[in-house]
Design an enzyme around this catalytic site. Structure first.
Site, short mmCIF file in Angstrom:
data_model
loop_
_atom_site.label_atom_id
_atom_site.label_comp_id
_atom_site.label_asym_id
_atom_site.label_seq_id
_atom_site.Cartn_x
_atom_site.Cartn_y
_atom_site.Cartn_z
N HIS A 212 -14.87 -49.04 11.62
CA HIS A 212 -14.37 -49.47 11.14
C HIS A 212 -13.41 -49.94 12.39
O HIS A 212 -12.90 -51.55 12.15
CB HIS A 212 -13.12 -48.29 10.87
CG HIS A 212 -11.87 -48.43 10.76
ND1 HIS A 212 -10.99 -49.16 11.71
CD2 HIS A 212 -10.77 -48.56 9.66
CE1 HIS A 212 -9.40 -48.35 11.14
NE2 HIS A 212 -10.03 -48.23 9.94
N CYS B 178 6.77 -84.57 11.10
CA CYS B 178 6.88 -83.93 12.61
C CYS B 178 7.01 -83.05 12.90
O CYS B 178 7.71 -82.15 13.83
CB CYS B 178 7.50 -84.83 12.90
SG CYS B 178 9.73 -85.54 13.24
#
Ligand code: ADP
Ligand code: MG
Ligand code: MG
Length: 894
Positions: free
Chosen positions: A451, A845
């Site tokens: 797991h 930007c």
């Protein structure tokens, strides 16, 4: 009438939305004629109907009965029949794999009578009772809601009283006794008896699997993995096969390639005399899959053949569950396996070489998040010294943090900003919150398919598992390795790539992939695989990639990383440090000559900054943004000043005049809402001389670079414009100074002048603004702030986690562009800007320029370039290439 049930023989992998991933792949394997125990799938649609109404659709019970009848007919046995029972597994499985998060119930159909029948037909009494106790346990916890630790404690007590090292040390009588204990437990906890009717068991098990979709850990996992909450799970009802029938039986998991490195071969774990869930639960130590070759060569050979079939059919790494029942091999599950970033690049390159997939498909199989992970630093092997312990390298990367021993402690410490390593004997789904909070997960038990390993790999969290030298004492909050005792809070370093654990904080070095971007050096196969994906992406992409860089060093690095220019050069950082004094002088200037003097002192410094950046980016565009933040950000803190003045006065001395003047200025310029105050273009319009100085510095830098034989490509960008008039006035000033410098120097200076689009009004009037702008650059950070009305610094810490919890957004709009709102403004601005000026150059930007999902949006919206921080440039290049693939983003994983 809607149909809710499909036989395995009717489905296929294309039906994953309806049948869930597990069901669709069971159907696919059935079609491929692999040995799949027969069964049928109840659709996700039935689950959605159940979740909406609170009860199952009317027709579902009948449909299930019909399919069960067919199943019974083929099997020649009936569900739970006392003398020779057919037994079923009832398995969850949604569209996307959620390992261990939903429920599965095995051995449905056993009761006090059929357990005897099963013992007789199998000739194995122990097996029959083992199966029954598993059913009572799984049904008791999943369907009837009894705390599963009560069952586990009863099992542990029994083993202790029998002196059994593990479950194999219990005999038939012990297990029969355990079933009685379990049944008593259920009655005591719920006031109800474990249901003896096989039909009732089946009906309730199906509904419980549906209900597990909305369980807490399933929700948490979905949020983390961005899986929508409304998909629902399918339920697969399948004939049981038994790996717990003796030493000639067993269960295992297998990968067609190593999911950690991508190397081809057989990888996996096998556990004899066990049902499937035992393999991942780590109750006994598994053996490597290759050991099966000795234990059962026939089944091993068949398995190998099936693995090849599956890999060729799925054309990808497959992850498989199988069970051997008395020498007979059964295939119980397959899916395209989760893998590390390193393995993703390696497998993509190999499959292209093997001609199993095209180079474009190879590119679709890797992604920017994975690339970013490969650029993370690693531990400096030469400096770390002896490892404290070794385990399996289950999920790569290097992480340092304080050892903690349970999920709650991990969450608590992480919330206060501490980095933690979650140390457990093995993890269970209940540990998920702690695994999310931790930098790394370290377990003492379990294989690469445990797991801990599977979940950590999926999340990109560093993991070392099965470090058997560790003795983990969760109650005592410490672990020991030989004589070394490591208490909670002690800092440890976990190397998930090498499977090593070190005491203390190990120093980090650059990764080989980072070195490749820095130097071009293709040092090994890992780098080669990355380089090939990059080349493919660069060949395909239409978007250019620039970098946000304020210094020559950043610009140079960005260029090495493949940037095609600077999309944002902020000038405000150039006013800090020593130069702050000059800015102060400019602000405090009482008359024009004082102001000119201050600006005059700043000019040569700015010019030098620009020369450096233009040189580093010679021949490529450099977009320089004129000063943006409010000027008071450059003044000292008002409280500090006030204290200084008050102290001076208390001592009977006159406070320094400079201090009182500064304090006056601070008070005068105070703004309630600086983000929306006197900043951006507004500064240029009201503070005389500031813009002229900056433009002159830029123009003179261009002149100097030109004289030095360079090819400077400066672009001048005006921030925070909301109306075309603002830009018109500012631009006139810019052009005036450019002309002045051209004239003085005799070198013509042409700089395109453009604007940021970061206010909704700018986006909505983009057609007008384009009359004055030669380019647009979306400042998506401010545009997100102003569109949502969020002040980022205030809202993120204050309530974003609550917003994410409530599902208001799946990711922060500051990380991934909000396509619906902010994205709409972007589209409007692109369309109207281009309509007014067809050759308008458009970029972005904000940091969104380096975010994979956002890059795909910018590609689709027709931008010319994205600009992001230098380190994200490779990510943006890769994603811009992937966005340009014929099918956007490539094929989704099954
Ligand atoms: P998960 O989604 O958590 O992997 P599964 O539905 O695959 O859950 O089932 C849990 C375990 O039970 C797996 O190991 C699986 O192989 C095993 N299992 C499921 N169905 C059967 C079956 N029909 N016969 C034998 N084992 C089964
Ligand atoms: Mg499974
Ligand atoms: Mg801005």
């Amino acid at each position: 009438m809607v149909r809710y049930v499909y036989d395995f023989a009717e489905g296929s992998r294309e039906l994953a939305d309806l049948l869930g991933g597990k069901g669709a792949n069971l159907a696919e394997m059935t079609r491929l004629r692999l040995p799949v125990p027969p069964g049928f799938t109840v659709t996700t649609e039935a689950c959605r109907a159940f979740l909406a109404a609170g009860t199952a659709p009317d027709t579902l019970a009948d449909e299930i009965s019909e399919h069960l009848a067919t199943l019974e007919q083929t099997a020649g046995r009936q569900l739970g029949r006392p003398d020779d029972p057919l037994l079923l597994s009832v398995r969850s499985g949604g569209r996307f794999s959620m390992p261990g998060m939903l429920e599965t119930i095995l051995d449905v159909g056993l009761n006090d009578a059929s357990v005897i029948g099963l013992a007789k037909v199998s000739g194995n009494e122990r097996f029959a009772w083992d199966s029954y106790r598993r059913l009572v346990q799984m049904f008791g916890s999943t369907v009837m809601g009894v705390d599963s630790s009560l069952f586990e404690n009863a099992m542990t007590d029994l083993k202790r009283s029998r002196g059994a090292a593990n479950d194999l040390g219990l005999n038939a009588a012990d297990l029969a006794g355990l079933v009685r204990t379990y049944k008593d437990l259920i009655r005591g906890e719920t006031g109800e008896d474990f249901p003896q009717s096989p039909a009732e068991q089946l009906r309730r098990a199906v509904l419980a699997v549906f209900a597990s979709w909305t369980g807490e850990r399933a929700r948490l996992y979905r949020r983390r993995e961005h899986i929508p909450d409304d998909l629902g799970t399918a339920v697969n009802v399948q004939t049981m096969v038994f790996g717990n029938l003796g030493s000639d039986s067993g269960s295992g998991v297998a990968f067609t390639r190593d999911p950690a490195t991508g190397r081809p071969g057989l990888y996996g774990d096998y556990l004899a005399n066990a049902q499937g869930e035992d393999v991942v639960a780590g109750i006994r130590n598994t053996v490597p899959l290759t050991a099966l070759e000795e234990l059962d060569p026939v089944s091993f050979g068949q398995l190998r053949g099936h693995m090849e079939t599956l890999e060729t059919h799925y054309r990808d790494l497959c992850d498989i569950e199988f069970t051997i029942e008395r020498g007979r091999l059964w295939m119980l599950q397959t899916r395209v396996g989760k893998r590390t970033a390193e393995a993703a690049f390696a497998i993509a390159a190999e499959l292209v070489d093997e001609k199993l997939i095209t180079p474009d498909e190879g590119l679709a199989r890797v992604d920017g998040d994975g690339l970013a992970r490969l650029m993370f630093p690693r531990f400096d092997i030469s400096a770390v010294g002896e490892a404290l312990a070794h385990g399996l390298p289950a999920s790569p990367g290097a992480a340092v943090g304080a050892a903690v021993f349970d999920s709650a402690e991990a969450v608590r410490r992480a919330a206060s900003g501490e980095k933690v390593v979650l140390v457990r004997q093995e993890t269970t789904p209940d540990d998920l919150p702690g695994m999310i909070a931790a930098q790394a997960v370290l377990t003492s038990r379990g294989g690469k398919t445990s797991h801990a390993a599977v979940v950590a790999r999926g999340m990109g969290t560093v993991c070392v598992c099965g470090a058997e030298e560790l003795t983990v004492d969760s109650a005592g909050r410490r672990f020991t390795v030989g004589d070394t005792v490591v208490e909670e809070g002690t800092v440890v370093s976990v190397d998930g790539s090498e499977g090593a654990v070190y005491l203390g904080a190990a120093p980090l070095v650059d990764s080989v992939v980072m070195r490749y971007f820095e130097t071009g050096e293709r040092s090994d196969g890992r780098v080669e695989a990355v380089a090939r994906a990059m080349e493919r992406a660069d060949g395909l992409r239409r978007l250019e990639v620039r970098a946000n860089a304020d210094t020559p060093e950043d610009a140079a690095r960005a260029r090495r990383f493949g940037a095609q220019g600077v999309g944002l050069c902020r000038t405000e950082h150039m006013f800090l440090g020593e130069r702050r004094k000059l800015v102060e002088a400019m602000i405090l200037a009482g008359d024009e000559s004082a102001r000119e003097k201050a600006l005059g002192a700043l000019l040569p410094l700015q010019r030098q900054d620009f020369i450096g950046i233009l040189k580093a980016m010679d021949g490529l565009p450099v977009t320089i943004r004129l000063i943006d933040p409010p000027l008071h950000e450059f003044l000292p803190d008002g409280t500090d000043l006030a204290v200084r003045i008050a102290t001076a006065e208390a001592q009977g001395t006159a406070p320094a005049r400079h201090d009182t003047e500064l304090l006056d200025a601070v008070n005068r310029m105070h703004e309630e809402n600086p983000m929306l105050g006197l900043r951006g273009v507004r500064l240029g319009l009201v503070v005389p001389g500031l813009v002229a100085m900056q433009v002159r510095a830029i123009a003179e830098a261009v002149v100097e670079r030109t004289r030095a034989g360079g090819s400077p490509q400066a672009e001048i960008m005006v921030p925070l414009v909301g109306a075309v008039e603002e830009l018109r006035i500012e631009r006139a000033e810019v052009e005036r100074v450019l002309a002045e410098v051209s004239e003085e120097s005799g070198i013509p200076v042409h700089c395109p002048v453009g604007t940021m689009i970061e206010l909704p009004r700018a986006a909505l009037t983009a057609g007008r603004i384009a009359e004055e702008a030669e380019f647009f650059s979306f400042g998506t950070n401010d545009l997100t702030q102003t569109t949502w009305g969020f002040s980022r610094d205030d809202v993120e810490a204050a309530f974003f986690s609550a917003y994410l919890d409530k599902g208001i957004f799946a990711t922060s709009p500051f990380e991934t562009l909000d396509r619906e709102g902010v994205g709409r403004l972007v589209r409007i601005a692109v369309d109207e800007g281009r309509a007014a000026r067809p050759d308008l150059k458009i970029g972005v930007c904000g940091e969104h320029g380096g975010d994979p999902d956002s890059v795909h949006f910018f590609h689709a919206t027709g931008l010319d370039y994205v600009s992001c921080s230098p380190f994200r440039v490779p990510v943006a290049r890769l994603e811009a290439g992937r966005a340009a693939l014929p099918e956007p983003g490539g094929a989704a994983p099954p």
